[in-house]
Design an enzyme around this catalytic site. Structure first.
Site, mmCIF file in Angstrom:
data_model
loop_
_atom_site.group_PDB
_atom_site.id
_atom_site.type_symbol
_atom_site.label_atom_id
_atom_site.label_comp_id
_atom_site.label_asym_id
_atom_site.label_seq_id
_atom_site.Cartn_x
_atom_site.Cartn_y
_atom_site.Cartn_z
ATOM 1 C CG ASP A 181 4.559 -6.002 9.712
ATOM 2 O OD1 ASP A 181 3.951 -6.844 9.029
ATOM 3 O OD2 ASP A 181 5.480 -6.292 10.502
ATOM 4 N NE ARG A 209 -2.587 -0.447 3.549
ATOM 5 C CZ ARG A 209 -3.325 0.200 4.458
ATOM 6 N NH1 ARG A 209 -4.544 0.637 4.136
ATOM 7 N NH2 ARG A 209 -2.838 0.431 5.659
ATOM 8 C CB SER A 251 6.359 -6.400 7.012
ATOM 9 O OG SER A 251 5.615 -5.214 6.957
#
Ligand code: 0WK
Ligand code: BGC
Length: 834
Positions: free
Chosen positions: A577, A462, A523
């Site tokens: 993350d 994203r 992440s």
């Protein structure tokens, strides 16, 4: 109406050999109210009929109630003992089928709770109890340890099965003896109490209670009222008291008494208080006419009983015809009835009135010659097969069931690995790398500004723009796909792709002319060297882009921007993350000091005391530690907990031997674990009839999202079958239930292991702070955690058990870690400003 059980396929076809007791196999059938003729049935049947004493044990007896129940079942077990002493039973284990003609709530072939006694039985302390248990413990007391009660059924079911074995499948059964009852094969989707959404299910009507709600009051005669008033259970079993032979004699007696009182019968041969039945035997001198009248009355009472039975039967047949959307229905009805045999008029009336009331149904009454023995043996045979299958399933699933002790051990191992990971000297030996993040605090609400954020590493990549203002945070974002070829291609291609997405986003958001500080959620395990400097230690979650491991990922991003002449990029922070999620949730709840991801991968971070972080200089305050717990066990400390299924999954991954804890928990792997378990069950012939399933051999074909769907509460099993059908798996009802059980087992283990890890973290924080009780919030994100119907509850429950001195609030992150990355960027930007 009580569901009994569905008639497994092989009974429907009435596979003879089980009935014939092929290969010398035998089943014990206990029919506690059967007439003597049963011993003609193949296999071993026994039904001496209980002496009235056993029935009424407890009524008027001075002994304490519990003894009563025991006495009844002890009596049955003693009889069984005597019976077995009389025959030489060849086999070691003797499976026993128990025909128990009382209304029970059945939750399995071998689990039935007595709802209420009838027919004069009233042993105390049995209602509400599992009758199979009571019998089995009485049998064990008789040292008949080789006898297992494997099935219990109502006598109507035994009758239906018995009559079905004579090559004429029976779908309805009627018992009209001491009492009356019926059962029939209902369309499963009509049986709301049952989960089965297709096929059929045998339903025991317990129609003896019909009319207890007053719906028969207009046909009850004063004689019926008398019989009911004098019965052991007035007001109950009204239909039974109109039909069952336990009551017909009484009805006749009351009619005779009334007629005699009106001088319409036995004129001059009665003294007021003498009882009339059995005429001469009763000292009556009946006239010819009296005899005719008595005969008439008897016929009337029996015909009414037969007609009422026929009305009930017609109702059952019409219901079956309608629910099967049939114009006409041809059906066999098994009948076990002394009245049927003993009274010619009964059978005729039953047949003719049924035909009258349900003309669309052609019912053939098949009187059962063997009572229920043969049928009960069939059910016992199926129960045995199902029990054997169940043992196979439990044996196979057992390694996936974690005990409390197992989870405490995982918790302790996690704690030990954490301590090792924090130690400067011991860090290298720990499988939990405890990476310092240089985040020293959570947001304090003073953050302000507009930021770009990237969120890479989960299901979706994203790009976000985040505006942090006094009145809160507003975001806009776009999801981009990272093709597998890019995930597993070159690092340049990966970061070029990322830049392309950023440019696309900035164009769409009209941000091309602005240079916004950027927070990068990356992440994967990174050695953080500063807020905007992180070296990738290893790829996970299916990523393997070359030329990245050992590199500063911020540098790789900047290089890509330079390659793409995208000069407007200002990366100020890179976070994991888990950290982004913690920060994002801490903005809502200041008590949030832990971040947890249960998604494609799994990981956690938390605020550790600097004095405990041996890998970073400084003793003051706290720092957020990215645990990278996905790798927990990579040093072998968890080997005892890995099952063959886990090994099969791990072997096929691109990072075999790595991320072992992650491969027990996260979304990328749960579906694969389930697939391997299903294949093993097929191999054991307990699933999909042992038929090989080519599609099920395909890796990743059983997606983790299927677990979330299949485990949804109230999901009709039809839906489970639909998912399996898409995988070209023809699943029976039982298969669907088993597949769901496998999914539940695998996801529960994942949630419990996650809880064990989190319990180690919160307990450490509590001890760090010298607190008797710790109250802390965990910010959680990840598709598995968010989409699975039970994961969060199972996690919360086990966490409460393993860390009782901690009050842990699991706060689901709504905006993902992108917001968290922007908040970290805001802090970094503020601190960087001159
Ligand atoms: C949403 C977060 C992202 C994280 C993801 C994990 O914004 O940073 O990586 O959750 O869940 P997944 O998408 O892997 O299920
Ligand atoms: C990565 C972690 C990440 C987690 C959740 C793991 O595979 O190693 O860095 O936090 O997945 O996305």
């Amino acid at each position: 109406m009580y569901k009994i059980f569905d008639m497994p396929g092989d009974i429907k076809q009435g596979k003879g050999e089980a009935v014939r007791g092929g290969h010398g196999r035998g089943w014990l059938v206990l029919d506690c109210l059967a007439p003597r003729r049963l011993d003609r049935a193949p296999g071993w049947c026994w039904g001496p009929g209980l002496p009235p004493a056993a029935w009424v044990l407890g009524r008027g007896s001075s002994r304490s109630p519990p003894a009563m129940a025991l006495q009844l079942f002890d009596f049955i077990a003693q009889c069984l003992c005597r019976f077995l002493a009389g025959i030489s039973s060849p086999q070691q284990r003797l499976p026993l089928g128990f025909v128990f003609p009382f209304s029970c709530r059945q939750t399995g072939l071998d689990k039935a709770e007595l709802i209420s006694w009838s027919k004069g039985f009233s042993c105390s302390d049995v209602e509400g109890k599992d009758v199979v248990q009571l019998l089995q413990s009485a049998i064990n007391k008789q040292e008949l340890c080789h006898v297992d009660v494997v099935a219990l059924m109502n006598d109507t079911v035994g009758t239906m099965m018995t009559c079905s074995t004579e090559g004429e499948p029976c779908e309805v059964a009627l018992v009209v003896g001491t009492s009356t009852n019926s059962c029939f094969m209902a369309e499963a989707q009509q049986v709301e109490m049952a989960e089965k959404a297709s096929g059929q299910m045998c339903v025991n009507t317990e129609w003896g209670y019909f009319g207890d709600d007053g719906s028969l009051s207009d046909i009850l005669t004063p004689y019926d009222q008398c019989v009911d008033q004098e019965s052991a259970n007035p007001g109950e079993k009204r239909f039974e008291k109109l039909v069952g032979s336990l009551y017909l004699g009484e009805i006749v007696r009351h009619v005779l008494t009334a007629l005699a009182a009106e001088k319409a019968l036995f004129i001059g041969s009665m003294s007021g208080d003498q009882e009339p039945p059995a005429l001469e035997a009763l000292g009556l001198q009946p006239s010819e006419q009296d005899c005719c009248r008595v005969q008439q009355i008897c016929r009337a009472v029996v015909s009414r009983a037969a007609a009422l039975c026929a009305a009930g039967l017609a109702a059952v047949l019409s219901h079956m015809c309608q629910s099967r959307e049939l114009e006409q229905m041809v059906v066999n009805v098994g009948v076990d009835s002394k009245l049927y045999w003993g009274h010619s008029r009964f059978g005729e009336t039953l047949q003719s009135v049924t035909g009258l009331l349900a003309p669309e149904c052609k019912a053939t009454l098949l009187p059962s010659v063997d009572g229920t023995g043969r049928g009960a043996a069939m059910v016992t045979a199926v129960a045995l097969r199902l029990a054997a299958q169940r043992r196979e399933v439990e044996q196979l699933l057992a390694p996936l069931w974690l005990s409390r002790a197992d989870l405490e051990r995982v918790q302790a191992l996690m704690r030990r690995e954490m301590e090792l990971g924090l130690g400067r000297e011991s860090n290298a030996g720990s499988s939990v790398r405890m990476l310092p993040t240089y985040i020293r605090g959570t947001p304090d609400g003073t953050e302000r500004g507009e930021f770009l954020a990237l969120d890479l590493g989960g299901t979706n990549f994203r790009v976000l723009v985040v505006r942090v203002a006094q009145d809160g945070i507003r975001m806009a974002s776009e999801i981009y796909v990272i093709p597998t070829a890019v995930m597993q291609g070159t690092g340049e291609a990966l970061f070029d792709h990322i830049i392309q997405c950023i440019v696309d986003f900035q164009l769409k958001q009209n941000l091309m002319d602005q240079i916004l500080p950027l927070g990068f959620t990356f992440s994967f395990p990174c050695q953080q060297l500063g807020l905007d400097k992180a070296v990738l230690l290893s790829w996970t979650k299916g990523f393997s882009a070359s030329g990245c491991v050992g590199q500063d990922v911020v540098h790789l991003l900047r290089e890509a921007a330079r390659r793409k002449q995208h000069l407007g990029l200002k990366v100020v922070a890179v976070v994991n993350d888990t950290v982004g999620t913690m920060m994002s949730c801490a903005y809502e709840d200041p008590k949030c000091e832990i971040g947890l991801i249960v998604g494609t991968g799994t990981n956690a971070c938390y605020m550790e005391e600097m004095e405990n972080v041996g890998t970073v200089e400084g003793e003051q305050g706290r720092m957020c530690i990215n645990m990278e717990w996905g790798a927990f066990g990579d040093n072998g400390c968890l080997d005892d907990f890995f099952t063959n299924f886990d090994r099969l999954v791990d072997e096929k991954t691109i990072n075999a031997g790595k991320q072992r804890f992650e491969k027990l928990i996260s979304g990328m792997y749960l579906g694969e674990i389930v697939r391997h378990v299903l294949l093993a069950l097929v191999e054991k012939q307990v699933l999909f009839r042992g038929k090989s399933c080519p599609k099920l051999q395909t890796r990743d074909i059983f997606q983790t999202k299927f677990l979330s769907t299949i485990e949804m509460d109230g999901l009709a099993l039809q839906k489970v079958r639909a998912i399996l059908q898409d995988l070209e798996l023809q699943a029976s009802f039982e298969d669907s239930i088993l597949v769901r059980e496998v999914c539940q087992t695998v996801s529960l283990r994942a949630a419990q292991l996650c809880a064990a890890g989190l319990a180690a973290v919160v307990e450490k924080m509590r001890e760090n702070r010298g607190l008797a009780r710790l109250a802390v919030t965990v910010g959680v994100d990840g598709t598995l955690y968010k989409m699975h119907p039970h994961f969060s509850q199972n996690l919360q429950k086990m966490l409460g058990d393993l860390a009782p001195n901690c009050t842990v609030t699991l706060l689901q992150s709504e905006d993902g870690s992108g917001k968290g990355a922007a908040l970290v960027a805001a802090v970094a930007w503020r601190e960087a400003e001159p």
